[in-house]
Design a protein around this motif. Sequence first.
Motif, short mmCIF file in Angstrom:
data_model
loop_
_atom_site.label_atom_id
_atom_site.label_comp_id
_atom_site.label_asym_id
_atom_site.label_seq_id
_atom_site.Cartn_x
_atom_site.Cartn_y
_atom_site.Cartn_z
N LEU A 132 0.84 -1.19 0.00
CA LEU A 132 0.00 0.00 0.00
C LEU A 132 0.88 1.25 0.00
N ASP A 133 0.37 2.32 -0.59
CA ASP A 133 1.10 3.59 -0.57
C ASP A 133 0.66 4.49 0.57
N ALA A 134 -0.58 4.33 1.03
CA ALA A 134 -1.07 5.11 2.18
C ALA A 134 -2.35 4.48 2.70
N ILE A 135 -2.63 4.73 3.97
CA ILE A 135 -3.85 4.25 4.62
C ILE A 135 -4.55 5.45 5.25
N ILE A 136 -5.87 5.49 5.11
CA ILE A 136 -6.67 6.55 5.72
C ILE A 136 -7.52 5.93 6.83
N SER A 137 -7.30 6.39 8.04
CA SER A 137 -8.02 5.89 9.22
C SER A 137 -8.81 7.04 9.82
N TYR A 138 -10.09 6.81 10.05
CA TYR A 138 -10.99 7.86 10.53
C TYR A 138 -11.82 7.37 11.71
N HIS A 139 -12.18 8.30 12.59
CA HIS A 139 -13.12 7.99 13.67
C HIS A 139 -13.91 9.23 14.05
N PRO A 140 -15.25 9.10 14.23
CA PRO A 140 -16.00 10.21 14.82
C PRO A 140 -15.51 10.43 16.25
N PHE A 141 -15.43 11.69 16.68
CA PHE A 141 -14.80 11.94 17.99
C PHE A 141 -15.53 13.03 18.74
N TYR A 142 -15.31 13.05 20.04
CA TYR A 142 -15.92 14.05 20.90
C TYR A 142 -14.97 14.57 21.98
N MET A 143 -13.80 13.94 22.10
CA MET A 143 -12.87 14.31 23.17
C MET A 143 -11.97 15.46 22.72
N MET A 144 -12.13 16.60 23.38
CA MET A 144 -11.25 17.71 23.07
C MET A 144 -9.82 17.36 23.53
N PRO A 145 -8.77 17.76 22.78
CA PRO A 145 -8.82 18.66 21.62
C PRO A 145 -8.88 17.93 20.28
N LEU A 146 -9.18 16.64 20.28
CA LEU A 146 -9.11 15.86 19.04
C LEU A 146 -10.48 15.78 18.38
N CYS A 147 -11.06 16.93 18.08
CA CYS A 147 -12.43 16.96 17.56
C CYS A 147 -12.47 17.04 16.04
N ASN A 148 -11.91 18.06 15.45
CA ASN A 148 -11.87 18.21 13.99
C ASN A 148 -10.42 18.46 13.60
N THR A 149 -9.67 17.37 13.52
CA THR A 149 -8.23 17.51 13.33
C THR A 149 -7.63 16.17 12.94
N ALA A 150 -6.31 16.14 12.78
CA ALA A 150 -5.56 14.91 12.52
C ALA A 150 -4.54 14.70 13.62
N ARG A 151 -4.22 13.45 13.88
CA ARG A 151 -3.15 13.13 14.84
C ARG A 151 -1.81 13.60 14.28
N ILE B 261 -2.78 8.04 7.76
CA ILE B 261 -3.52 9.21 8.26
C ILE B 261 -4.44 8.73 9.37
N ARG B 262 -4.47 9.47 10.46
CA ARG B 262 -5.49 9.25 11.49
C ARG B 262 -6.14 10.59 11.75
N PHE B 263 -7.44 10.69 11.44
CA PHE B 263 -8.09 11.98 11.63
C PHE B 263 -9.47 11.80 12.23
N TYR B 264 -10.02 12.91 12.71
CA TYR B 264 -11.29 12.91 13.42
C TYR B 264 -12.18 14.05 12.94
N THR B 265 -13.47 13.81 12.95
CA THR B 265 -14.43 14.89 12.88
C THR B 265 -15.39 14.75 14.06
N ALA B 266 -16.00 15.86 14.43
CA ALA B 266 -16.84 15.86 15.62
C ALA B 266 -18.14 15.13 15.37
N ARG B 267 -18.56 14.36 16.34
CA ARG B 267 -19.90 13.83 16.39
C ARG B 267 -20.72 14.77 17.27
N PRO B 268 -22.04 14.81 17.14
CA PRO B 268 -22.84 15.73 17.96
C PRO B 268 -22.68 15.44 19.44
#
Length: 542
Positions: free
Chosen positions: A178-197, A424-431
């Motif tokens: 593989l050349d790259a992997i994209i890993s995602y999770h909905p998140f709610y824990m600040m400061p990892l809300c809308n960002t990447a590790r 890549i490990r990134f997050y977007t906010a869940r409500p």
Amino acid sequence: MTETTVPVKNPGLKNTAWGWVDGAQEQLSAWHTTIWELAEPAWREYESCAWYVKTLREHGFTVEEGSAGMPTAFAAEWTSPAGPGARILGYAEYDAIPGNCQAASTKREPRIGMSRFAPGHTDPHSALGISTLAGFLAAKEAMEAHNIPGTLVYTGEPAEKVQGSKVVHGLRGYYDNLDAIISYHPFYMMPLCNTARWDTHCGSYYSKVYTFTCDDPEGWGNTYGDSPIPSSHSAARAPGADAALFTMFSLTKTTQDSMLPQAGGWSLSEAILSAGQATADNQPAGLAQIQYSWRCPCLAEADAVLAVLDRNAELAAAASHCTVSTRWVARNRPGIANHTVAQVAWENIAAVGAPQLSERAREIGRDIQISCGVEPMENPFHPATEQLISPQDAEAELRRHLPATQLNWTSDDYVEMSWYAPTIRFYTARPTLAPDGNGTAYPGWAMTAMGGIPETIDPTIIATGKMVAGMVLDLLTSPETLAEAKAEFEAEKIRRGSVAPLLPAGFSAPIDFRWPEYIGEGEERRWWIPVSEEPWNTAAGQ
């Protein structure tokens, strides 16, 4: 929070992909509801997996069912007519958690026809999978429209809650080349809300089942000579497997404080598996099983916990006239960072922006606050859920709470993937509801419910789908970025000690245990664990 004006790369490609996501909003919402309502638990996600397999095939992917010997896993692939190009992997998760059955409702109630002890999507993995699926299908649309070479690899990863599948897929070669992997999770824990590790990725996770058996209770002790009656009663008095399990349980509780220093965010949890001896007579329990799972920042600490648990198991077995055997469920390496692909992630997060909730969503949030005994707010959602924070700023905030020597924090099984390709490990906010002035704690059902209500969860899916599509397209059209990411990846592996997989190449997923599951189909579909159904107290906060 971070203010950003990052320019959009590849605007033509991304407009095509984002247009696909916008046009598919109604369909994506329906897809998500399907997976959310199925709510199948680890290793038993039969209908959810079948849905993904069918949907991917309908969109032109070649799909292997039951990949790596796991019945509810899959591996899908699609190659552009313009050529194979770079290989980018994304994935779906779709397991839910027993004991968390919640309707898509503004009050606490189980899904229709279900036990309240059935599973529910608490994270929600339902949104995780549909978001990444949307991103890969949107990227495929743009690749076809603009003649972009590349190969999209998409895997179905069951049993994330016991971190079960990714280590097996890795051992079987599914993450090779593989050349790259994209890993995602909905998140709610600040400061990892809308960002990447950035630097501090998740740590190690071990999970192991200890099985106690009492196969020769008659050997416990016979003080009555050759009389068969008291001899059999001596056998009945053997402590047995239940005693062994309880001894290990209590001994581990006693020794837990001494396993590791109370710092660094390590944790240990246990689950008692069903042995089915509820109607036995006066015979000692012949079988009992307990699963221990622990999260540690580093492998040395995880191994220290393992040594104590193994010792406790041997002592418990010896004290209870039993033998003990063990099976691994998961054993993962801590994650390694890759700034090159993290920057690609952040540029796309910034270009799309955080999920934005409508006034209708706010009305729903206020109704849930009322159900929880909280005075409804004009904006019931935490402000951070609609804001961005750069990876560097998020890293700085996170590090304020950690020792300087600690390299990893908490756990998630994507970390095993990070040893196979730049990840890549990134997050977007869940409500997430905003706290009130009294610091009232919201019950868990409230967040679970918002993960199933379209008005509250769909913005997360739509924004994330666009971000994922953008990441895929940027990676496919920038060989220089992929080359830089690979060089950083190889250097970081060496810096971290080039740790080999922690389980043998022939390791098989422990699918044969009596994991909880549904039985029956259609209207007869029921949660199998027998429980006394008592109505929920729907009063505020209960």
